[in-house]
Design a protein around this motif. Sequence first.
Motif, short mmCIF file in Angstrom:
data_model
loop_
_atom_site.label_atom_id
_atom_site.label_comp_id
_atom_site.label_asym_id
_atom_site.label_seq_id
_atom_site.Cartn_x
_atom_site.Cartn_y
_atom_site.Cartn_z
N LYS A 25 13.45 71.05 4.01
CA LYS A 25 14.48 70.15 4.52
C LYS A 25 15.81 70.50 3.86
N TYR A 26 16.88 70.45 4.64
CA TYR A 26 18.21 70.78 4.16
C TYR A 26 19.16 69.63 4.46
N THR A 27 20.18 69.47 3.61
CA THR A 27 21.16 68.42 3.85
C THR A 27 22.16 68.88 4.91
N LEU A 28 22.95 67.94 5.40
CA LEU A 28 23.90 68.24 6.46
C LEU A 28 25.10 69.03 5.95
N VAL A 29 25.33 69.04 4.64
CA VAL A 29 26.55 69.64 4.10
C VAL A 29 26.31 70.91 3.31
N GLN A 30 25.06 71.29 3.04
CA GLN A 30 24.85 72.43 2.14
C GLN A 30 25.09 73.77 2.81
N TYR A 60 30.18 77.21 10.30
CA TYR A 60 30.62 76.30 11.34
C TYR A 60 30.28 74.85 11.00
N ASP A 61 31.02 73.95 11.64
CA ASP A 61 30.68 72.53 11.67
C ASP A 61 30.33 72.15 13.11
N ILE A 62 29.27 71.36 13.26
CA ILE A 62 28.92 70.81 14.57
C ILE A 62 29.08 69.30 14.50
N LYS A 63 29.77 68.73 15.48
CA LYS A 63 29.83 67.27 15.62
C LYS A 63 28.81 66.85 16.67
N VAL A 64 27.95 65.90 16.30
CA VAL A 64 26.87 65.44 17.18
C VAL A 64 27.09 63.97 17.51
N GLU A 65 27.06 63.63 18.79
CA GLU A 65 27.20 62.25 19.25
C GLU A 65 26.17 61.97 20.34
N LEU A 66 25.90 60.70 20.56
CA LEU A 66 25.03 60.26 21.65
C LEU A 66 25.88 59.43 22.61
N LYS A 67 25.94 59.84 23.88
CA LYS A 67 26.80 59.18 24.85
C LYS A 67 25.99 58.45 25.91
N SER A 68 26.50 57.26 26.26
CA SER A 68 25.95 56.48 27.37
C SER A 68 27.14 56.06 28.23
N GLY A 69 27.46 56.89 29.23
CA GLY A 69 28.67 56.64 30.01
C GLY A 69 29.89 56.80 29.13
N ALA A 70 30.74 55.77 29.11
CA ALA A 70 31.96 55.81 28.30
C ALA A 70 31.70 55.36 26.86
N VAL A 71 30.51 54.85 26.59
CA VAL A 71 30.19 54.35 25.25
C VAL A 71 29.59 55.49 24.42
N VAL A 72 30.14 55.66 23.21
CA VAL A 72 29.73 56.78 22.36
C VAL A 72 29.26 56.26 21.02
N SER A 73 28.23 56.88 20.48
CA SER A 73 27.72 56.52 19.15
C SER A 73 28.69 57.00 18.08
N ASN A 74 28.37 56.70 16.84
CA ASN A 74 29.10 57.31 15.73
C ASN A 74 28.79 58.81 15.70
N THR A 75 29.57 59.55 14.92
CA THR A 75 29.47 61.02 14.88
C THR A 75 28.73 61.49 13.64
N ILE A 76 27.84 62.46 13.82
CA ILE A 76 27.17 63.13 12.71
C ILE A 76 27.72 64.54 12.61
N LYS A 77 28.09 64.98 11.41
CA LYS A 77 28.65 66.32 11.20
C LYS A 77 27.66 67.19 10.45
N VAL A 78 27.40 68.38 10.99
CA VAL A 78 26.45 69.32 10.41
C VAL A 78 27.18 70.62 10.07
N HIS A 79 26.99 71.12 8.84
CA HIS A 79 27.59 72.39 8.43
C HIS A 79 26.47 73.43 8.29
N TYR A 80 26.70 74.61 8.89
CA TYR A 80 25.70 75.67 8.79
C TYR A 80 26.38 77.03 8.83
N VAL A 81 25.61 78.09 8.54
CA VAL A 81 26.12 79.46 8.52
C VAL A 81 25.28 80.31 9.46
#
Length: 436
Positions: free
Chosen positions: A172-177, A252-273
């Motif tokens: 398992k790896y963290t989102l920022v490592q 890179y950084d990836i921003k991940v969201e979950l969308k339901s029409g115009a309603v959007v969840s909070n954002t999760i940010k993932v860093h990877y190489v």
Amino acid sequence: MKLLKISLVSLFVFCSLLLGSTLHAATYTMENGKAVVLADVNVYEAKIVSQKGNEINISFNIDNGQGVQSGIKYGVSLIKGTGGNQFTVDEMIYPEVLSLSLNSTITKNVKYTAPLSVSGEYTLLVTIKNENGMPMGMAIAGKITLTSNVKSIEILPETCSLSVVGEKNSSKYTLVQGVDIEKTENLKLTCSAKNPSSSVVSVTPFYETFLRNVYGEMVSQTGGDVNPISFKALEKKTISLILPKALKSQSYDIKVELKSGAVVSNTIKVHYVLRGASATIQNFSLNKDYYSKNDTANMSFVWYTSADSFPNSRLGLSTLPVITLKASITDDKKQECISPINKVIEDSSKDGKMDLTSTIIANCNNPQATIMLLDDKGNILDQKLLSFETKKDNTAKTSPTSSSKIILIIFGVLVVAGLAFYFINLKRKENETINQ
């Protein structure tokens, strides 16, 4: 050796939250056992001006104490928790790119819109970085309380982890490592998420990928799970998503969201190489924002070797060939200000800071610097075009000859006026004497 920030970002944020004030720290690298300043850009006097629901107005100052810096960006983060148990719930990076002159200060007033789906107490943090994500300063704007008026899916960032699909040890790896993966491998994001509403909600994953970090350029991506995910009323469950990948070796950084029409969840940010030979122009600064002919341009250049060359990477570093640095400076009319620089970096394993000098061959207003790193086959590993704004129009200065002429004319006018006044006065006195 990779460049180091004397105060690591996590420690920096922790100390900021603990002290409840602004912290300043210049950006450094180590050369021959000594700390060398790369930049001295800071943010201070950050404060919340007003709040109306999830709309918050923030003001802050940015100052620059060393060199002429370009490619500077600012952002606002919504932080939950305190001390070592804090995490970013949302982050907004503003599109404006700043050019900062030596010893300059600018004031910014921005609007931040918090996600409609979050509730509770949070801290607002203002962060200054360059487009490659080099930290330059941060300050707490203040604390806010948010009340959700829209019930959407909430991803719980404290539960999130990464894994490499098919990896035998299932690490398992963290989102920022910044876990490194081959172009043939895939990353899987696993998080808990909850539906606070009393009705069934169906959401679709949405992704955005940024070069090196969210302050960088948005780039093309391929793959990634996009199948709808259904949540029952008030359901909390674990979700897993195969993430998209960029196309070129780099971090890179990836921003991940979950969308339901115009309603959007909070954002999760993932860093990877994404593994492979790469290089990064981390920072480039000039000593002036305007040059006269025969001036000396002092340039500070900072670069990183392959993004996968960090301690404890999964698969070890990628070897770089001989690298060539190309640099040029033109003015705002595309006229050359220096003779182009072509410098071979033979030991590509030693990244860090380089100081370059060149004689200015023509007056240079609003300098534009182009910098490239190329491999031994001429392939571009990284390139930057940086604009430095001349704060005062030096080209409009009056020549010494013209100035002298103007001064002489003014002096002559004053002398004539003085003499005229003297003789008029003298004539008046003579008339008064005769009349007497």
